[in-house]
Design an enzyme around this catalytic site. Structure first.
Site, PDB file in Angstrom:
ATOM      1  N   GLU A 238       0.833  -1.199   0.000  1.00 50.64           N
ATOM      2  CA  GLU A 238       0.000   0.000   0.000  1.00 50.64           C
ATOM      3  C   GLU A 238       0.863   1.243   0.000  1.00 50.64           C
ATOM      4  O   GLU A 238       1.910   1.278   0.634  1.00 50.64           O
ATOM      5  CB  GLU A 238      -0.918  -0.027   1.231  1.00 50.64           C
ATOM      6  CG  GLU A 238      -1.959   1.068   1.268  1.00 50.64           C
ATOM      7  CD  GLU A 238      -1.496   2.333   1.969  1.00 50.64           C
ATOM      8  OE1 GLU A 238      -2.155   3.382   1.814  1.00 50.64           O
ATOM      9  OE2 GLU A 238      -0.455   2.263   2.675  1.00 50.64           O
ATOM     10  N   SER A 239       0.441   2.265  -0.758  1.00 56.92           N
ATOM     11  CA  SER A 239       1.149   3.532  -0.862  1.00 56.92           C
ATOM     12  C   SER A 239       2.546   3.288  -1.445  1.00 56.92           C
ATOM     13  O   SER A 239       2.657   2.804  -2.563  1.00 56.92           O
ATOM     14  CB  SER A 239       1.197   4.219   0.502  1.00 56.92           C
ATOM     15  OG  SER A 239       1.579   5.562   0.376  1.00 56.92           O
ATOM     16  N   ALA A 240       3.623   3.581  -0.695  1.00 58.82           N
ATOM     17  CA  ALA A 240       4.950   3.254  -1.212  1.00 58.82           C
ATOM     18  C   ALA A 240       5.088   1.757  -1.451  1.00 58.82           C
ATOM     19  O   ALA A 240       5.813   1.325  -2.354  1.00 58.82           O
ATOM     20  CB  ALA A 240       6.026   3.725  -0.244  1.00 58.82           C
ATOM     21  N   ALA A 243       3.461   1.221  -4.794  1.00 59.25           N
ATOM     22  CA  ALA A 243       4.399   1.618  -5.840  1.00 59.25           C
ATOM     23  C   ALA A 243       5.497   0.567  -6.002  1.00 59.25           C
ATOM     24  O   ALA A 243       5.887   0.214  -7.122  1.00 59.25           O
ATOM     25  CB  ALA A 243       5.007   2.978  -5.510  1.00 59.25           C
ATOM     26  N   MET A 264      -2.066  -1.288  -3.734  1.00 58.39           N
ATOM     27  CA  MET A 264      -3.107  -0.484  -3.106  1.00 58.39           C
ATOM     28  C   MET A 264      -2.629   0.967  -3.021  1.00 58.39           C
ATOM     29  O   MET A 264      -1.568   1.246  -2.463  1.00 58.39           O
ATOM     30  CB  MET A 264      -3.411  -1.001  -1.699  1.00 58.39           C
ATOM     31  CG  MET A 264      -3.729  -2.479  -1.615  1.00 58.39           C
ATOM     32  SD  MET A 264      -3.840  -3.098   0.102  1.00 58.39           S
ATOM     33  CE  MET A 264      -5.339  -2.291   0.676  1.00 58.39           C
TER      34      MET A 264
END
Length: 611
Positions: A238-240, A243, A264
Site C-alpha cells: 500500500e502507498s509506497a 508503488a 493499493m
C-alpha cells in the site's frame, strides 16, 4: 524444510515441526531451524508467528549503500519469536511515542501462518498448544509443501513514503487464521540508506528495491517449509508499498517469483515514487553530514572519483546523523526509486507502453487487483496544511514574505508534478497554468491536494490497468473502497489514505490516528466488522483463485468483470458492493489524453526529458 533421515528417498524428504512446552514451534528450512510461537489474533483465533528472520546480511560497513547479499544459513535454532527491528527512520517522522528509531541491521521478514500441517495424508495439524515437546513428521516431494493442500502466500510490502514504516506495523493474525493462508511481511531499507544515489557507479541507488527482490527469493526458496506454495505467491503493498509492487511487476529481476499482484493506493507511475535529480539530493546529505564542504557550489554533476570519495565518507557517518534529516517535501521526490538502467531499465511509463518488453518479463502472465479509496487526498491535504503551518510559524518573517513562500511552494509543486507526469524536466509555464486552471474551474478549495492526489493514486492505477487491458488473456480487477465509517470524527470523511488497511490487518484504530492525524475516534461498529469480513474474504479469494469475486458471491451475485478498455468496470466496495463503470472518467481523460495532447503541441526540444 529438507532434512536427511531414515525416511530419505530419492525424490522425497522428511519435514519436521517440533512443538515445545512453551507453545513454540520449530520449522526446519533450507535456511536453518526457525523457532516461532503460537499467539492469539484480535478475533481470538490462534496462529503461528515467526518474526525477525534475517534474509540478507546486515547492510553495514561496506554493504551500506550497496546491493544486499544473502544471509548465510543459520546454525542451531534461530529465535524467531522477538519483534522485527525497524529500519532507521528520520526521527522527525516518529509521530508515535513508542515507535523505535530503528537500526541498520533490519533486513528481516515475518511469517504468519494459521498452523503447520503434518501427517502422511495431510492429517491433523501440529498444535502449538500442546504442553509437552512433540515431534511430528510429514512426507513430501522435494521442493514442495507438506502433503495435502499447499497454502497460498502473500508477501506484504509496507508503505510509508519510502522513508518510514516496517513489517511489524501490520499484524496479520485474523487474516491468516480466517483465510488459512500465509502472510510474509518484509522490511527493506528506506530513505537515505535505501535510495541515496550519485547517479553513477559510486552509488547506483535502489537498494531498498533490491532488498525486496532478495526477500522474495528467500520466500520462494523457504516458504514450502511452512506449508506454503512457492509456485503461487501474491505480492501486495500500500502507498509506497503499492508503488514497490508496481515496480516489481515490470522489472526483469523478479521474473518467476510471483503470480499475482495487488497494489493499493499507488503504482510504479505514482509521481512521488520516482526520483529526479538524485545526485543533487545526495550532495545535500553529504554537506549536512560533513562529507562535502557546505559552501561548495556545483553547476555540474560530480565525477565518478568525486562521488566515490563522497560515498566512502558517507559509509562512516553514524546512522543517527542521517536520521536527523527529514527528506520530505511536497514539491519534490527524493530518496525513492530511480531509473538506473539496472533494476529499472526505463521510466515505468515507457515500460508500460512496450508490449514486447512486458511480455518478455511475464507481466501479462500474472493476475492483478488494484484498489484506491474514496478519500485518498486527505493525506495530501495534511501534508499541504503542515507545510503551510511551518511557513506561517516562522518568527521574524513578514506576512507578505510568508504569502510569497506559500505561493512559490504551490508553483513548484505544480511544476514538479506536471513535469514528472509528462517526463519532462521543465514543463512550460503556460502548460502548468492550463492544468491548474482545469482543477480551479472544478474545485473551490483543495485544488493542490486534489491534483497531487490524482497523480499519486487514481491516474497511476489507470496506467497499469490500461496496459494490462491490452492483453486478451490477463485479468485485472479494480476496487474503489467507498465507505463512510462512523469512527471518522474529524474534518475528513470516508476511507482516508491507508484506512483500508484497518479492514485487512489487526491494526488498532488509536495507533492509526496517531500516525495519520485524520480524526479517527471510536471503534468498528457492526457494519465495519461485516465489511472487514467481506474484504478479507475478497483478498483471500484473490490469493487462492485469482478471482476476488469468489469472496463476494453472496452479496454480489451478478459477478465482478475484470477491467477492459471498453467497459472500465470497477467494484464500488462498501457495505453493499456494486459494480460500476468509468471511475473518475473526467480526470482519466484529462491526464491520459488531453494533457499529453497539449504537451505534444510544443516544439520538439522545448520540454527536455530527464530520462
Amino acid at each position: 524444510m529438507l532434512i536427511q533421515g531414515a525416511f530419505h528417498l530419492l525424490w522425497f524428504s522428511v519435514a519436521v515441526a517440533v512443538v515445545t512446552a512453551e507453545n513454540t514451534v520449530i520449522v526446519d528450512t533450507s535456511f536453518g531451524k526457525l523457532q516461532g510461537v503460537e499467539t492469539t489474533a484480535r478475533n481470538g483465533h490462534k496462529f503461528l508467528s515467526f518474526t525477525g528472520i534475517p534474509y540478507a546480511k546486515p547492510p553495514v560497513g561496506a554493504l551500506r549503500f550497496a546491493k544486499p547479499e544473502p544471509h548465510p544459513p543459520i546454525d542451531g535454532v534461530f529465535d524467531a519469536t522477538k519483534p522485527a527491528e525497524f529500519c532507521p527512520h528520520p526521527t522527525a517522522l516518529l509521530y508515535i511515542d513508542d515507535m523505535p528509531a530503528g537500526q541498520e541491521d533490519c533486513l528481516v521478514l515475518n511469517v504468519y501462518v494459521k498452523q503447520l500441517e503434518h501427517g502422511p495424508q495431510g492429517s491433523a495439524p501440529a498444535s502449538a498448544t500442546r504442553k509437552s515437546t512433540t515431534t511430528t513428521t510429514a512426507t513430501r516431494k522435494s521442493g514442495t509443501g507438506p502433503i495435502g493442500d499447499k497454502k497460498k502466500v502473500v508477501v506484504w510490502v509496507h508503505g510509508g513514503g519510502f522513508m518510514a514504516g516496517g513489517a511489524t506495523d501490520y499484524p496479520a493474525g485474523t487474516f491468516v487464521a480466517t483465510q488459512d493462508v500465509i502472510l510474509v511481511g518484509i522490511n527493506y531499507r528506506i530513505g537515505i540508506l535505501g535510495f541515496l544515489s550519485t547517479e553513477n557507479e559510486a552509488s547506483v541507488g535502489n537498494y531498498g528495491m533490491w532488498d525486496q527482490v532478495m526477500a522474495l527469493k528467500w520466500v520462494k526458496d523457504n516458504i514450502a517449509a511452512f506449508g506454503g506454495d512457492p509456485d503461487d505467491i501474491t505480492i501486495a503493498g500500500e502507498s509506497a508499498g503499492g508503488a514497490s509492487v508496481g515496480f516489481l511487476s515490470i522489472v526483469p529481476s523478479t521474473s518467476g517469483l510471483f503470480t499475482k499482484v495487488y497494489p493499493m493506493s499507488g503504482t510504479g507511475t505514482s509521481v512521488f515514487a520516482t526520483a529526479v535529480d538524485a545526485q543533487d539530493h545526495a550532495v545535500d546529505v553529504a554537506k549536512s553530514t560533513g562529507c562535502l564542504d557546505k559552501e561548495l557550489t556545483l553547476d555540474r554533476k560530480l565525477t565518478l572519483e568525486e562521488s566515490e570519495k563522497m560515498m566512502s565518507c558517507l559509509r562512516d557517518v553514524p546512522v543517527e546523523e542521517f536520521q536527523k534529516l527529514a527528506p520530505f517535501s511536497i514539491d519534490r521526490a527524493q530518496f525513492v526509486p530511480r531509473v538506473d538502467g539496472d533494476f529499472l531499465p526505463l521510466h515505468p511509463s515507457k515500460l508500460l507502453q512496450d508490449d514486447n518488453y512486458l511480455d518478455s518479463i511475464g507481466f501479462f502472465d500474472r493476475t492483478y487487483l488494484f484498489s484506491v479509496t474514496n478519500s485518498e487526498k486527505a493525506v495530501m491535504q495534511g501534508a499541504v496544511d503542515a507545510t503551510e503551518a511551518g511557513i506561517n510559524g516562522q518568527e521574524g518573517v513578514s506576512g507578505a514574505d510568508k504569502t510569497a513562500q506559500i505561493g512559490k511552494l504551490y508553483n513548484n509543486t505544480h511544476r514538479f508534478y506536471l513535469g514528472s507526469r509528462l517526463n519532462i524536466a521543465s514543463p512550460p509555464g503556460d502548460l502548468v497554468d492550463k492544468a491548474v486552471s482545469w482543477y480551479s474551474r472544478r474545485l473551490t478549495e483543495n485544488q493542490l491536494s486534489t491534483l497531487v492526489s490524482d497523480l499519486t493514486f487514481i491516474i497511476p492505477t489507470y496506467d497499469y490497468l490500461n496496459a494490462l487491458a491490452r492483453s486478451k488473456t490477463t485479468d485485472a480487477y479494480f476496487l474503489y473502497f467507498n465507505h463512510y465509517p462512523g469512527y471518522m470524527q474529524g474534518k475528513h470523511r470516508g476511507i482516508v489514505h491507508a484506512a483500508d488497511l484497518l479492514y485487512w490487518f489487526d491494526i488498532e484504530l488509536e495507533k492509526w490516528e496517531k500516525l495519520l492525524h485524520v480524526g479517527i475516534d471510536g471503534e468498528f461498529d457492526e457494519e465495519d466488522l461485516n465489511l472487514q469480513m467481506m474484504f478479507t474474504d475478497l483478498v483471500g479469494q484473490f490469493m487462492k483463485t485469482g478471482n476476488p469475486w469468489h469472496g463476494l458471491q453472496e452479496v454480489l451475485p451478478g459477478g465482478w468483470p475484470s477491467f477492459d478498455l471498453r467497459g472500465n468496470h470497477y467494484l464500488d466496495f462498501g457495505p453493499k458492493p456494486v459494480v460500476r463503470r468509468h471511475l473518475e472518467k473526467d480526470k482519466k481523460d484529462f491526464w491520459l489524453t488531453t494533457v499529453p495532447e497539449w504537451a505534444s503541441s510544443y516544439k520538439s526540444g522545448v520540454p527536455k526529458s530527464f530520462y
